[in-house]
Design a protein around this motif. Structure first.
Motif, PDB file in Angstrom:
ATOM      1  N   UNK A 196       3.915   1.752  11.682  1.00 46.91           N
ATOM      2  CA  UNK A 196       2.731   2.050  10.874  1.00 46.91           C
ATOM      3  C   UNK A 196       2.554   3.551  10.693  1.00 46.91           C
ATOM      4  N   UNK A 197       2.610   4.284  11.789  1.00 42.26           N
ATOM      5  CA  UNK A 197       2.381   5.727  11.742  1.00 42.26           C
ATOM      6  C   UNK A 197       3.468   6.435  10.943  1.00 42.26           C
ATOM      7  N   UNK A 198       4.703   6.017  11.119  1.00 41.48           N
ATOM      8  CA  UNK A 198       5.812   6.647  10.404  1.00 41.48           C
ATOM      9  C   UNK A 198       5.720   6.344   8.913  1.00 41.48           C
ATOM     10  N   UNK A 199       5.402   5.114   8.578  1.00 42.48           N
ATOM     11  CA  UNK A 199       5.220   4.746   7.170  1.00 42.48           C
ATOM     12  C   UNK A 199       4.169   5.630   6.517  1.00 42.48           C
ATOM     13  N   UNK A 200       3.033   5.796   7.195  1.00 43.76           N
ATOM     14  CA  UNK A 200       1.966   6.580   6.596  1.00 43.76           C
ATOM     15  C   UNK A 200       2.274   8.076   6.595  1.00 43.76           C
ATOM     16  N   UNK A 201       3.048   8.556   7.549  1.00 41.83           N
ATOM     17  CA  UNK A 201       3.459   9.962   7.527  1.00 41.83           C
ATOM     18  C   UNK A 201       4.284  10.259   6.280  1.00 41.83           C
ATOM     19  N   UNK A 202       5.264   9.410   5.990  1.00 42.76           N
ATOM     20  CA  UNK A 202       6.089   9.613   4.800  1.00 42.76           C
ATOM     21  C   UNK A 202       5.289   9.400   3.518  1.00 42.76           C
ATOM     22  N   UNK A 203       4.329   8.475   3.558  1.00 42.67           N
ATOM     23  CA  UNK A 203       3.470   8.247   2.393  1.00 42.67           C
ATOM     24  C   UNK A 203       2.592   9.472   2.132  1.00 42.67           C
ATOM     25  N   UNK A 204       2.082  10.088   3.187  1.00 45.36           N
ATOM     26  CA  UNK A 204       1.293  11.317   3.049  1.00 45.36           C
ATOM     27  C   UNK A 204       2.123  12.408   2.379  1.00 45.36           C
ATOM     28  N   UNK A 205       3.329  12.603   2.878  1.00 51.90           N
ATOM     29  CA  UNK A 205       4.218  13.625   2.312  1.00 51.90           C
ATOM     30  C   UNK A 205       4.548  13.322   0.854  1.00 51.90           C
ATOM     31  N   UNK A 206       4.773  12.046   0.534  1.00 57.36           N
ATOM     32  CA  UNK A 206       5.092  11.657  -0.827  1.00 57.36           C
ATOM     33  C   UNK A 206       3.938  11.896  -1.783  1.00 57.36           C
ATOM     34  N   UNK A 207       2.738  11.522  -1.366  1.00 53.18           N
ATOM     35  CA  UNK A 207       1.572  11.707  -2.232  1.00 53.18           C
ATOM     36  C   UNK A 207       1.321  13.183  -2.509  1.00 53.18           C
ATOM     37  N   UNK A 213       7.653  13.917  -7.557  1.00 54.94           N
ATOM     38  CA  UNK A 213       8.099  14.858  -6.535  1.00 54.94           C
ATOM     39  C   UNK A 213       8.208  14.250  -5.150  1.00 54.94           C
ATOM     40  N   UNK A 214       7.508  13.149  -4.917  1.00 56.81           N
ATOM     41  CA  UNK A 214       7.529  12.520  -3.602  1.00 56.81           C
ATOM     42  C   UNK A 214       8.520  11.374  -3.476  1.00 56.81           C
ATOM     43  N   UNK A 215       9.420  11.245  -4.442  1.00 57.02           N
ATOM     44  CA  UNK A 215      10.336  10.106  -4.490  1.00 57.02           C
ATOM     45  C   UNK A 215      11.105   9.906  -3.186  1.00 57.02           C
ATOM     46  N   UNK A 216      11.686  10.960  -2.660  1.00 60.75           N
ATOM     47  CA  UNK A 216      12.492  10.830  -1.437  1.00 60.75           C
ATOM     48  C   UNK A 216      11.644  10.387  -0.246  1.00 60.75           C
ATOM     49  N   UNK A 217      10.409  10.868  -0.184  1.00 60.41           N
ATOM     50  CA  UNK A 217       9.529  10.461   0.917  1.00 60.41           C
ATOM     51  C   UNK A 217       9.137   8.992   0.797  1.00 60.41           C
ATOM     52  N   UNK A 218       8.868   8.549  -0.427  1.00 59.48           N
ATOM     53  CA  UNK A 218       8.528   7.141  -0.621  1.00 59.48           C
ATOM     54  C   UNK A 218       9.721   6.237  -0.294  1.00 59.48           C
ATOM     55  N   UNK A 219      10.937   6.738  -0.529  1.00 56.80           N
ATOM     56  CA  UNK A 219      12.120   5.966  -0.163  1.00 56.80           C
ATOM     57  C   UNK A 219      12.287   5.903   1.348  1.00 56.80           C
ATOM     58  N   UNK A 220      11.923   6.976   2.035  1.00 53.38           N
ATOM     59  CA  UNK A 220      11.943   6.942   3.507  1.00 53.38           C
ATOM     60  C   UNK A 220      10.909   5.952   4.019  1.00 53.38           C
ATOM     61  N   UNK A 261       3.955   0.646  -1.411  1.00 54.68           N
ATOM     62  CA  UNK A 261       5.252   1.310  -1.477  1.00 54.68           C
ATOM     63  C   UNK A 261       6.106   0.782  -2.627  1.00 54.68           C
ATOM     64  N   UNK A 262       6.100  -0.530  -2.813  1.00 53.44           N
ATOM     65  CA  UNK A 262       6.907  -1.134  -3.879  1.00 53.44           C
ATOM     66  C   UNK A 262       6.446  -0.645  -5.243  1.00 53.44           C
ATOM     67  N   UNK A 263       5.131  -0.567  -5.433  1.00 57.61           N
ATOM     68  CA  UNK A 263       4.599  -0.104  -6.710  1.00 57.61           C
ATOM     69  C   UNK A 263       4.921   1.363  -6.957  1.00 57.61           C
ATOM     70  N   UNK A 264       4.822   2.183  -5.935  1.00 58.27           N
ATOM     71  CA  UNK A 264       5.088   3.614  -6.090  1.00 58.27           C
ATOM     72  C   UNK A 264       6.530   3.873  -6.520  1.00 58.27           C
ATOM     73  N   UNK A 305      -2.345  -0.047  -8.245  1.00 54.24           N
ATOM     74  CA  UNK A 305      -2.430   1.414  -8.202  1.00 54.24           C
ATOM     75  C   UNK A 305      -3.599   1.961  -9.025  1.00 54.24           C
ATOM     76  N   UNK A 306      -4.046   1.220 -10.040  1.00 50.29           N
ATOM     77  CA  UNK A 306      -5.233   1.657 -10.774  1.00 50.29           C
ATOM     78  C   UNK A 306      -6.447   1.604  -9.855  1.00 50.29           C
TER      79      UNK A 306
END
Length: 296
Positions: free
Chosen positions: A137-148, A157-164, A193-196, A249-250
């Protein structure tokens, strides 16, 4: 002189080694009766250390560049002495260029989380195998934070982070926890994540980029022009709505930006917001009373 030099080098080293996140963590256990409440203090500290002291990227972040975010975990049920169920709220913000104002870029509620936690056991992530739902959970949200955050500075610009983050999702599915799979319902980590990452929802990410970098960040230079850009970036979401009326996402966008939109377009200098208000009422009628505050 030598002491000053040493101190200066130490401070410089601290700046260079600063990690990416400035994450506030709060564990709310008021809803449950557990004799050992101290476990939640330890949990809060361990999560804080994991989020803020893990090196998430190969980039160098100075202290003032760290991403402001917060994680609130509401413990709703103790399934055992070390196993819990609850919800998680994630908030991410970033400063606006040449302003004292900070803008919220994500306010997301994960309403169904469950995890085990052992006091004093290190939180360690293994990207190739599932070990802990809490760490996932924490790792998922860390990468999501970086991606956003990266998405507000460049289109996708956050594509690689969302893939992580996607890799975290795939590995976490081995653990069988709720929220990691397509079949787990709406408004889940999987769906976010899938939508992003889906080309179908690229307009959302384009809006995030244009609204922030080409809009908010240029308010200080030309407020009227910046508002025009922001208005167009929002109304462009109508294309996505027309294709996918129930787009997750809307909802995420307007839950995060609704109040800000009203504040920005109600303040001077005014622009014509008639089309903006019409589109807002159509694609997100849940906030219709809020949209009525916009002056046409």
């Amino acid at each position: 002189m030598r002491k000053v030099l040493i101190i200066g080098l130490l401070l410089f080293g601290l700046k260079l080694s600063a990690q990416e996140l400035n994450c506030v963590v709060f564990i709310n256990s008021a809803e449950i009766g557990v004799s050992n409440k101290k476990i939640f203090d330890t949990m809060q500290n361990d999560i804080f250390e994991y989020m803020n002291n893990t090196k998430w990227t190969s980039s160098v972040y100075r202290t003032h560049e760290r991403i402001d975010c917060s994680i609130t975990i509401n413990i709703l049920e103790a399934l055992s002495t070390n196993s819990f169920r609850g919800s998680l709220q994630l908030k991410i913000s970033r400063p606006v260029y040449n302003a004292t104002y900070t803008t919220s870029i994500l306010n997301f509620n994960d309403n169904d989380i469950s995890f085990s936690y052992e006091e004093f056991q290190p939180l360690v992530y293994n990207e190739n195998s599932f070990d802990s739902n809490l760490v996932s959970l924490l790792t998922f949200y860390a990468y999501t934070i970086l991606g956003y955050q990266a998405d507000t500075f460049g289109f996708k610009g956050g594509e690689n982070f969302f893939k992580l983050a996607e890799n975290v999702v795939n590995v976490a599915q081995q653990g069988g926890g709720i929220g990691w799979n397509r079949i787990d319902g709406n408004y889940t980590r999987y769906q976010l994540n899938e939508n992003l990452l889906s080309p179908v929802y690229e307009q959302y990410r384009k809006t995030m980029y244009e609204y922030h970098l080409l809009g908010l960040d240029r308010m200080v230079d030309n407020t009227r022009e910046a508002k025009e850009v922001m208005s167009k970036s929002i109304t462009d979401l109508q294309t996505l709505y027309n294709e996918r009326p129930n787009t997750f996402l809307i909802r995420v966008f307007f839950d995060t930006k609704g109040d800000e939109i009203v504040d920005v377009f109600s303040d001077g200098p005014r622009i014509d917001t008639s089309k903006l208000r019409e589109v807002l009422s159509r694609i997100y009628p849940a906030f219709d009373e809020k949209w009525k505050e916009l002056k046409i």
